[in-house]
Scaffold this motif. Structure first.
Motif, short mmCIF file in Angstrom:
data_model
loop_
_atom_site.label_atom_id
_atom_site.label_comp_id
_atom_site.label_asym_id
_atom_site.label_seq_id
_atom_site.Cartn_x
_atom_site.Cartn_y
_atom_site.Cartn_z
N ALA A 171 10.05 -6.79 -12.40
CA ALA A 171 10.20 -8.21 -12.47
C ALA A 171 9.92 -8.41 -13.87
CB ALA A 171 9.23 -8.56 -11.31
N PRO A 186 17.43 6.10 -6.02
CA PRO A 186 18.68 6.42 -6.54
C PRO A 186 19.48 7.54 -6.17
CG PRO A 186 16.88 6.29 -8.03
CD PRO A 186 16.25 6.27 -6.72
N ASP A 187 18.87 8.28 -5.30
CA ASP A 187 19.69 9.49 -4.55
C ASP A 187 19.98 9.18 -3.22
OD1 ASP A 187 19.02 10.99 -6.98
OD2 ASP A 187 16.85 11.46 -6.47
N VAL A 200 11.78 1.04 -8.69
CA VAL A 200 11.86 0.64 -7.32
C VAL A 200 10.45 0.62 -6.60
CG1 VAL A 200 12.68 1.51 -5.07
CG2 VAL A 200 14.29 1.51 -7.08
N LYS A 213 -3.04 5.63 -0.79
CA LYS A 213 -3.21 6.30 -2.07
C LYS A 213 -3.53 5.06 -2.89
CE LYS A 213 -2.96 10.48 -1.18
NZ LYS A 213 -2.09 11.43 -1.84
N ASP A 223 9.36 8.33 3.62
CA ASP A 223 10.59 7.52 3.39
C ASP A 223 11.41 6.76 4.70
OD1 ASP A 223 10.81 8.45 0.95
OD2 ASP A 223 12.48 10.00 1.06
N GLN A 246 14.64 18.14 -1.43
CA GLN A 246 15.55 17.57 -0.70
C GLN A 246 16.31 18.91 0.17
OE1 GLN A 246 17.93 14.82 -2.83
NE2 GLN A 246 16.19 13.37 -3.30
N ALA A 303 14.18 5.40 -12.72
CA ALA A 303 14.89 4.53 -11.68
C ALA A 303 13.94 4.45 -10.56
CB ALA A 303 16.28 5.03 -11.05
N ASN A 357 -1.23 -2.69 -4.13
CA ASN A 357 -0.87 -3.53 -5.37
C ASN A 357 -0.61 -4.87 -4.65
OD1 ASN A 357 0.08 -4.89 -7.50
ND2 ASN A 357 2.03 -3.41 -7.66
N LYS A 359 0.92 -1.34 -0.02
CA LYS A 359 -0.02 -0.01 -0.02
C LYS A 359 0.88 1.11 -0.02
CE LYS A 359 -4.16 -1.91 2.24
NZ LYS A 359 -4.79 -2.13 3.34
N HIS A 360 0.66 1.89 -0.86
CA HIS A 360 1.34 3.30 -0.84
C HIS A 360 0.48 4.39 -0.18
CE1 HIS A 360 4.23 2.64 -4.37
NE2 HIS A 360 3.42 1.52 -4.46
N LEU A 395 15.12 2.33 -1.20
CA LEU A 395 16.52 2.73 -1.49
C LEU A 395 16.18 3.54 -2.77
CD1 LEU A 395 19.31 2.59 -0.61
CD2 LEU A 395 19.76 0.69 -2.06
N ARG A 448 2.62 6.81 -10.82
CA ARG A 448 3.16 8.16 -10.80
C ARG A 448 4.44 8.07 -11.66
NH1 ARG A 448 2.60 10.96 -4.92
NH2 ARG A 448 0.46 10.32 -4.65
N HIS A 482 3.03 -6.75 -5.99
CA HIS A 482 4.25 -5.95 -5.89
C HIS A 482 5.60 -6.89 -5.84
CE1 HIS A 482 6.62 -2.27 -5.04
NE2 HIS A 482 7.24 -3.16 -4.35
N PHE A 483 5.25 -7.81 -4.83
CA PHE A 483 6.45 -8.67 -4.94
C PHE A 483 6.24 -9.99 -5.51
CE2 PHE A 483 6.09 -6.44 -0.54
CZ PHE A 483 7.40 -6.01 -0.45
N GLN A 484 7.36 -9.93 -6.69
CA GLN A 484 6.99 -11.14 -7.48
C GLN A 484 7.91 -12.26 -7.12
OE1 GLN A 484 5.61 -10.74 -10.96
NE2 GLN A 484 4.52 -8.90 -9.82
N PHE A 487 4.17 1.28 2.04
CA PHE A 487 5.54 2.00 1.34
C PHE A 487 5.01 3.69 1.66
CE2 PHE A 487 7.84 3.62 -2.30
CZ PHE A 487 8.78 2.65 -2.31
N ARG A 540 -9.93 3.53 -5.38
CA ARG A 540 -8.37 3.78 -5.35
C ARG A 540 -7.80 2.75 -6.12
NH1 ARG A 540 -7.57 4.98 0.58
NH2 ARG A 540 -9.55 3.79 0.82
N TRP A 541 -8.23 1.53 -5.94
CA TRP A 541 -7.64 0.43 -6.50
C TRP A 541 -8.48 -0.67 -7.02
CZ3 TRP A 541 -6.30 1.78 -1.48
CH2 TRP A 541 -7.12 0.98 -0.31
N GLU A 555 0.35 8.19 2.25
CA GLU A 555 1.01 9.45 2.78
C GLU A 555 0.82 9.38 4.38
OE1 GLU A 555 0.31 14.02 2.43
OE2 GLU A 555 -0.92 12.81 1.05
N TYR A 573 7.59 0.37 -8.30
CA TYR A 573 6.63 -0.48 -8.80
C TYR A 573 7.54 -1.66 -9.41
CZ TYR A 573 3.73 3.75 -9.26
OH TYR A 573 3.20 4.61 -8.71
N SER A 574 7.89 -2.60 -8.26
CA SER A 574 8.88 -3.76 -8.65
C SER A 574 8.04 -4.73 -9.62
CB SER A 574 9.10 -4.42 -7.46
OG SER A 574 8.10 -5.45 -6.94
N ASP A 575 6.80 -4.80 -9.94
CA ASP A 575 6.07 -5.67 -10.73
C ASP A 575 6.69 -5.11 -12.13
OD1 ASP A 575 4.51 -3.52 -10.51
OD2 ASP A 575 3.08 -4.09 -11.46
#
Lengths: 305, 1214
Positions: B826, A249-250, B819, A161, A241, B917, B815, A164, A149-150, A247, B845, A167-169, A237, B1213-1214, A152, B821-823
């Protein structure tokens, strides 16, 4: 309020054949609202008896009382759910997440053992399904699926929001050997089927400690992925953060390094760990290859079911 | 499953002396000690313990696992030091002391443990007295000693360390002398089996003991016989009977043997491995020696080579000097050669003039002969007519006619010879002209080139002489009549096929002068085997290799093609597709002509293409100014498609001209240099094998992807580029996943027929046209300047960029996308491609902050136009000052931070990747405003005021545990809200089987059941009573759920903030209902009745639930009615209501109720389409529609009701 739950926290020497112990690590009082959600999802589990072990890291007595006050009313909802708290007092290591899980393992008295991160939740029938699968299959670990779940974060609320469930495949043991698709609350361990010397977490690791644990156990004992498509819990999720696995990229170099170091250790372990004959038989390899490592299996069994 | 504790082992055990047990030894003595300490451990939990004679310390360490503190006392200093070092625990201490003189104060210990110590002491009374001194008044002693009667019977050698062993009676008496309460247990190690009742405690069980006595007898007893050791538990307070305890070393007797066998196998394996390793070591050593010798030899060779090189260097210096001298000589020779060449040139010019004269003469003769031929033809016709008339009348006339015909043949042969001579003269003249131009060009080349040309020229002269001799000989041979009939027939076949171009062929055998028949004969006898081609588009060599059956049959390829090949669809050349040609030009098919001959003779002149990959118009368009490209040598007369195609094959490909708008031969040659056969033209390679092997015709056309995307199994053999050029692009097919053909066509080429990808490659990319809505080449070039030097941006992104995390536009973050949306990761999909095809539609997004769903909801014109939210923002929205997210004001941000934002970077992109940031603000005070709005909506600024709340639970045969949990959660949540207990009243009504609910700790009122009247009706009953009794709010709660402790507090806070003008639902947990709610105001289209707060003001306004709904949808209807009356409907995200809904299985009866309520809702709110949908669903399940109800809709508020999202009744929402 914390006094009210003292009865639920009584030390007991009883050992339950049916009992499930669930370890939750918690170290930041500002995330108490998340812990309350996690505990509520456990207190309302269909599976009982259940003992929640909250494992804290250098928490002061005042903070500990605040934490207990925060979850007391939730615990009291169900008399068949007990609560125990354990504090890790030492200054080293700074990040004692593996040590905390070891404490959770050592303090467990029930046959079944599971972990739940303080910011995640588990569905009401999750443990009933997973333990039923353990009993039916004779496996040492049973896995379920986790949805993402994403959300806020605002104050003490999570505004979700999207969700999915794919997500974990991954759905098989070989998938797990390749990469970790099983979040920490996606499985239950049957301690009766695992030798006590195999139940430990590597204190060298402050990332991927659960994956390392799974790789070691799954290379030696039979496991079940029968429920790998049945959602048993949610992974949040979050927009702030605060996820451990996130993780970007930044991300700072130090964080990336720490992930890479952990990954190196686990990958090295994969190259050393040999699959037991039982696991090889489960994967359809007969006669067993005495030199078949996890890494080789992950590579070699590319198209296996 | 029990507690598992660790057996403490020192890293280095003490050596075993016989006096005390150490971990160096195992077996029986180890079992005895572990059992005693394991038992003692259970008495020591949380206690202060003394272990007298602690020895190596393992026992004390085991006790310290559960005890508060443990002290070990040991006489031997070395053992104490060892124990201290081996077991460094915070609650474990060791001291060196004698058992009779313990160094602790009186009453220091809760428990004293001393195993196998007493027998080592002569002052046993003193020892026990000292133990008693240090024990607290209610302290406990656990002590063991061997039973002398069993341990040391007469005849058995005594233990040299035992000073005074006791019998069971003596031991009991000794303990009794010092303690009021004594209990003795017997210990005896054994091998056997244990039978334990499943339920009762061991200590309550009288053991039945069986002991095998010899081979044939078993002894039965009720107490443990011949126990070696006595364990005493003594205290001055009450001593509980020691528990019946078992210590199981292993679960099966044969275990050690199996382990031993396994160890033996492993040992054997290890030994074998050792032998193998030794062998390998030996081999390695031998190899090392050999390598060493080899290296030594190589060093010697290298030394020799070095010396040799030195000698060669000096020799080269000499040669260099000699070359300088030769150079001046060669210069002189060159001048001589130039003179010779001039003479040669003059000679050739003369020869040319003669040839022209001959040609003129032969032309005149040809005219004369043609005239005669026509005359003879006329005569022939006349003769034929006469023959027909008189063929049976006069043999003489017939012979005469035959003779005339022979004469005609002769004359025709003469004409043919003259034509051949004319052609040869032409070829010769052309050859001489070319030679002349070559010589003239070469004269201007540098010195070395001239020297080389000179040698070539001399070789040519020699060859010319040689060929003249051969020409004469071969000419004689070929002019001889062909002997074989088959050869004659094949020659006739070829001659009439239109596929033999003697001019072309003569060019390949210019050393021989032949007429047409001679050329064909030469081809059949020699040329075909030598790989010479009868025309530019027939390759016998390729034909043989391509069609092995032809090769094996021995039939000459051209003959085969003319006779069978073209009818069978075989190709004469890798780039001539007869089937395609016939399909493309149906009139050729209608005429029955062979396609290649048609192309060579007519098609080329009409501008036809030989295949789908050669476009004559495109090819010609590349060379608009031929004066600037003299090497092209295409005259206007030659500029037909046939000549252009030949030109491409012979020269154009090498000069970098493209055969069509998408095939780049130069790029292809570079890219696949390793894969191409030597000498193969790139297009030939691509068509023959490249396309099917995944080669690309240009960097942006992806044949495998095209094939996979657009071809079914039936046309898998169609070539993608040909398909695309032949019409695929007009159908909107994409050449790669990221080039959006229809979008490009519509955006940049509207109204034209141009092919989009070639436009993009040739012009579009440079002009900044986007290949799809979200790839911005201009931005890419600026952002990644290192790319601009060598790459086309899209090509770079597809090849390298996306893997390296390069962004295709300023706001898409590949990138992050992978990360988050790992589907997608995959499935190994490229992020942008996934976003364009699926992600955007699914509301995903493109970066961490941009929210497409919000953007579309905020700007309905974007959704109405069918545009991507991100594209719209990038292309228009940003410039128009629209907000990408609610919290960001682009205009303000740019003006506020203009000194920080690079000119090429869009403001929001700066915020996403840098500003946030760095802690920059996203809008003037916006963050604070949003935060405040939320705080205000949630009512966080003040606590809820004390309200009189009535909670109503409607049960239908509820589970007792669940209902009890629900009621308890209400009470706990109320306590957390800190509102006087008397303000809460809980009502329960049972709709199911009538029963009285009771609870010890809960105070609630159960109303009389009215039977199963439905959810809404029952709640209405409670509400009516509650509000009449003075309640200000009503909380409907489902009996199978439970409120989180803070839920009630949060609901009441929110209600106060809304001034009680809102219907508020708690958030269902852990599975939320997917319907949407606003992230700032928390408004939602409808609220669930599972946990719903209803203010009295609403009840007064609209009453309760519509009782026509039996179950389901009454909450949707109630919410919509509330909104019609001006009340808000809110979701409280801080109030969690546990409600288990995720594991509900399909139940037809429930589904029917659901559909019935849905139908009622649709009728009430006037949705015909939803009514039909429900009726269809009922029919699908063979369910009857409910009896007709009032037809007219009661509400006509399509602005409030929402039937467009099926049974969600809101945007999910889903």
């Amino acid at each position: 309020m914390s006094e009210k739950i003292s009865s639920a926290m009584q030390e007991t020497h009883e050992h339950y054949e049916e009992q499930l112990d669930v370890a939750i690590r918690f170290h930041n009082l500002s995330r108490l609202f998340e812990l309350r959600r996690a505990v509520l999802s456990l207190v309302c589990q269909n599976y009982q008896p259940l003992t929640i072990h909250i494992l804290t890291q250098r928490l002061s007595d005042i903070d500990r009382r605040s934490m207990l006050d925060g979850i007391a009313s939730t615990i009291l909802l169900n008399s068949r759910v007990a609560l125990k708290t354990w504090n890790y007092p030492d200054e080293e290591p700074v990040d004692a997440r593996s040590a905390l899980l070891d404490i959770g393992l050592n303090k467990a008295r029930g046959r079944y053992w599971a972990i739940l991160d303080h910011d995640d939740t588990i569905l009401p029938n999750a443990y009933t399904s997973l333990i039923k699968e353990l009993r039916c299959s004779g496996a040492a670990i049973a896995f379920g699926a986790i949805a993402v779940k994403h959300a806020e974060v605002f104050q003490d609320a999570l505004i979700v929001k999207s969700r999915n469930s794919r997500h974990f495949q991954g759905q098989t043991l070989v998938d797990l050997f390749r990469d970790n698709f099983c979040p920490i609350h996606s499985f239950v361990v049957d301690r009766a089927r695992v030798a006590v010397e195999d139940l430990w977490f590597d204190h060298e690791l402050c990332k991927l400690e659960d994956y390392d644990f799974l790789i070691r156990l799954c290379s030696k004992y039979p496991v079940s992925f029968e429920l790998a498509t049945q959602v048993v819990g949610d992974y949040y999720f979050k927009s702030d953060d605060s996820n451990t696995i996130y993780l970007s990229p930044d991300a700072p170099r130090s964080s990336i390094n720490s992930w890479e170091e952990a990954r190196d250790i686990v990958e090295a372990r994969k190259k050393r760990l040999v699959l037991s004959a039982t696991v090889q038989r489960m994967l359809g390899i007969q006669p067993a290859d005495p030199h078949l490592t996890v890494a080789r299996a992950a590579n070699w069994l590319k198209d296996s079911p | 499953m029990g507690e598992i504790f660790r057996i403490e082992h020192p890293s280095q055990p003490l050596p075993f002396s016989g006096e005390r047990f150490t971990s160096q030894i195992s077996g029986q003595i180890e079992i005895e000690h572990y059992h005693r300490y394991s038992l003692a451990r259970e008495f020591c939990r949380g206690k202060v313990v003394l272990d007298v004679a602690s020895g190596e310390g393992y026992g004390a360490a085991a006790l310290a696992q559960v005890a508060s503190r443990v002290y070990g006392s040991e006489l031997d200093f070395a053992s104490t030091s060892h124990a201290r070092a081996a077991y460094p625990k915070d609650n474990l201490f060791f001291a060196t002391s004698h058992g009779c003189r313990l160094p602790w104060r009186d009453r220091s210990f809760d428990v004293v443990v001393s195993f196998e110590t007493l027998e080592h002491l002569s002052e046993q009374d003193l020892f026990l007295g000292e133990i008693k001194r240090v024990l607290r008044s209610d302290g406990l002693l656990i002590i063991s000693t061997p039973d002398r009667d069993v341990y040391s019977p007469a005849g058995r050698p005594a233990n040299e360390f035992h000073v005074c062993e006791l019998t069971r009676g003596e031991f009991k008496a000794l303990l009794g002398k010092h303690f009021h309460q004594v209990s003795i247990s017997l210990q005896r190690p054994m091998m056997g089996s244990v039978l334990v009742p499943e339920t009762s405690s061991l200590s309550q069980t009288k053991p039945l003991i069986f002991e095998r006595r010899g081979l044939d007898h078993i002894e039965f007893e009720l107490a443990l016989p011949r126990a070696l050791y006595l364990i005493g538990v003594a205290s001055d307070s009450a001593v509980t009977q020691e528990p019946f305890s078992l210590y199981i070393e292993t679960s099966h007797i044969d275990g050690p043997k199996i382990e031993a066998d396994e160890l033996a196998v492993r040992l054997k394996h290890s030994e074998e491995m050792t032998v193998e390793l030794e062998l390998r070591l030996k081999q390695s050593e031998e190899k090392a020696s050999a390598i060493e010798a080899d290296v030594h030899g190589q060093i010697q060779i290298l030394t020799q080579e070095r010396d040799s090189l030195a000698a060669q260097t000096s020799h080269l210096q000499e040669l260099n000097e000699h070359a300088a001298a030769s150079s001046s000589n060669l210069r002189a020779e060159l001048e001589s050669c130039q003179l010779n060449l001039k003479r040669e040139s003059d000679s050739h010019a003369r020869t040319l003039k003669e040839a022209e004269t001959k040609w003129k003469s032969s032309t005149e003769r040809e005219v004369e002969l043609a005239r005669r031929s026509e005359s003879l033809k006329a005569s022939n016709l006349n003769l034929t007519a006469r023959e027909l008339a008189y063929k049976f009348k006069s043999k003489k006339v017939f012979d005469l006619a035959n003779e005339r015909l022979c004469q005609l043949d002769t004359i025709q042969a003469q004409v043919h010879i003259l034509e051949t001579q004319r052609a040869r003269a032409e070829v010769h003249a052309k050859y001489l002209t070319e030679q002349l131009s070559v010589f003239e060009r070469d004269l201007s080349r540098p010195l070395l080139k001239l020297i080389w040309d000179l040698s070539i020229a001399s070789k040519l002269l020699a060859l010319k002489r040689l060929f003249q001799r051969r020409k004469k000989r071969v000419g004689n041979e070929l002019h001889a009549p062909l002997q074989q009939e088959q050869m004659s027939a094949e020659a006739a076949l070829i001659a009439h096929s239109g596929l033999f171009d003697e001019t072309w062929y003569s060019g390949q055998i210019s050393h021989i002068s032949l007429d047409a028949a001679g050329c064909i004969a030469h081809y059949l006898t020699l040329g075909s085997r030598e790989g010479r081609t009868p025309n530019p588009l027939f390759s016998p060599h390729w034909y043989r290799n391509k069609y092995l059956d032809v090769s094996e049959s021995g039939v000459e390829p051209l003959v085969h093609y003319i006779s069978f090949g073209w009818l069978e669809g075989r190709w004469p050349h890798p780039l001539f597709d007869p089937e395609w040609y016939l399909l493309q030009y149906p009139e050729v098919k209608t005429s029955g002509l062979e396609p290649l001959a048609h192309f060579l003779d007519l098609g080329g002149k009409q501008g036809y293409s030989p295949n789908p990959w050669f476009s004559p118009d495109w090819y010609l368009s590349q060379i608009p100014d031929r004066t600037n490209a003299p090497n092209l040598t295409i005259s206007s007369a030659e500029a037909n498609s046939c000549a252009l195609f030949f030109h491409y094959l012979q020269r154009g490909s090498k000069q970098g001209f493209w055969p069509n708008s998408l095939f780049d031969p130069a790029w292809y040659r570079r890219k696949y240099a390793g894969a191409m056969d030597a000498g193969l033209e790139p297009l030939e390679h691509y068509v023959s094998s490249g396309s099917s092997n995944g080669c690309k015709p240009n960097p942006l056309f992806d044949p495998p992807w095209y094939r996979e995307t657009y071809f079914s199994a039936e046309n898998q053999f169609t070539e993608p580029l040909g398909h695309y050029l032949g019409g695929g692009f007009e159908e909107g097919n994409r050449p790669n996943p990221l080039f959006d053909t229809p979008w490009y066509q519509e955006t940049y080429l509207a109204g034209t027929a141009n092919e989009p990808l070639s436009h993009y490659l040739s012009i579009g990319s440079a002009e900044g046209n986007r290949p799809n809505p979200l790839f911005d080449p201009s931005w890419y070039r600026v952002q990644y300047p290192e790319v601009a030097v060598e790459w086309e941006p899209l090509c770079h992104y597809i090849t390298i960029g996306h893997k390296a995390g390069f962004r295709p536009n300023c706001l898409f973050d590949p990138a992050w996308y992978l990360v988050a949306y790992s589907d997608v990761a995959a499935e190994k999909k490229e992020a942008l491609c996934h976003y364009l095809d699926y992600g955007s539609r699914e509301g995903r997004r493109p970066n961490r902050l941009f929210d497409p769903q919000w953007y579309l909801s905020q700007y309905p014109d974007v959704e109405a136009a069918g545009l991507h939210a991100l594209y719209h923002y990038l292309a228009y929205g940003s410039a128009e000052g629209r907000r990408p997210i609610e919290l960001f004001d682009p205009a303000w941000y740019r003006s506020e931070y203009q000194h920080l934002i690079p000119s090429h970077l869009e403001a929001f992109a700066h915020y996403v990747f840098f500003g946030e940031q760095a802690g920059l603000k996203s809008a003037p005070g916006w963050n604070e405003n949003i935060r405040e709005r939320r705080i205000r909506a949630l009512g966080l600024l003040e606590p809820p005021r004390p309200v009189r709340l009535a909670a109503g639970v409607v049960s239908y045969n509820s589970d007792e545990f669940e209902l009890s949990r629900c009621l308890r959660s209400l009470k706990l949540a109320w306590e957390s809200a800190a509102i006087p207990e008397s303000y809460l009243s809980i009502f329960l009504i049972e709709n199911g089987t009538s029963r009285e609910w009771k609870s010890d700790d809960m105070d609630f009122k159960q109303l009389d059941s009215q039977g199963n009247v439905g959810f809404g009706t029952a709640h209405n009953t409670i509400m009516k009573q509650a509000f009449e009794a003075g309640a200000s709010h009503y909380l409907a709660v489902n009996p199978d759920g439970a409120l989180e402790a803070n839920a009630l507090y949060s609901l009441l806070q929110m209600s106060r903030a809304a001034k009680d003008k809102a219907l508020i639902e708690a958030l269902q947990f852990p599975e939320e209902h997917p319907k949407d709610y606003a992230a700032n105001t928390f408004e939602t289209p409808w609220a669930s009745g599972a946990c719903l707060l209803i203010p009295k003001s609403l009840y007064d306004e609209i009453g309760g639930f519509d009782e026509d709904f039996f179950l389901y949808c009454e909450d949707v209807d109630y919410s919509w009615r509330a909104r019609v009356s001006g009340f808000r409907v809110l979701t409280c995200p801080r109030a969690l209501f546990f409600h288990p809904v995720s594991d509900r299985k399909f139940d037809l009866a429930r589904h029917e109720r659901f559909l019935t309520s849905g139908l009622r809702l649709a009728k009430k709110w006037g949705s015909d389409s939803f009514q039909q949908l429900v009726l269809d669903e009922l029919k699908r399940h063979d369910l009857e529609a409910p009896s007709p109800e009032p037809a007219l809709p009661l509400f006509d508020r399509s602005d409030i009701s929402d039937f467009s999202h099926r049974f969600y009744f809101a945007n999910p929402r889903w």
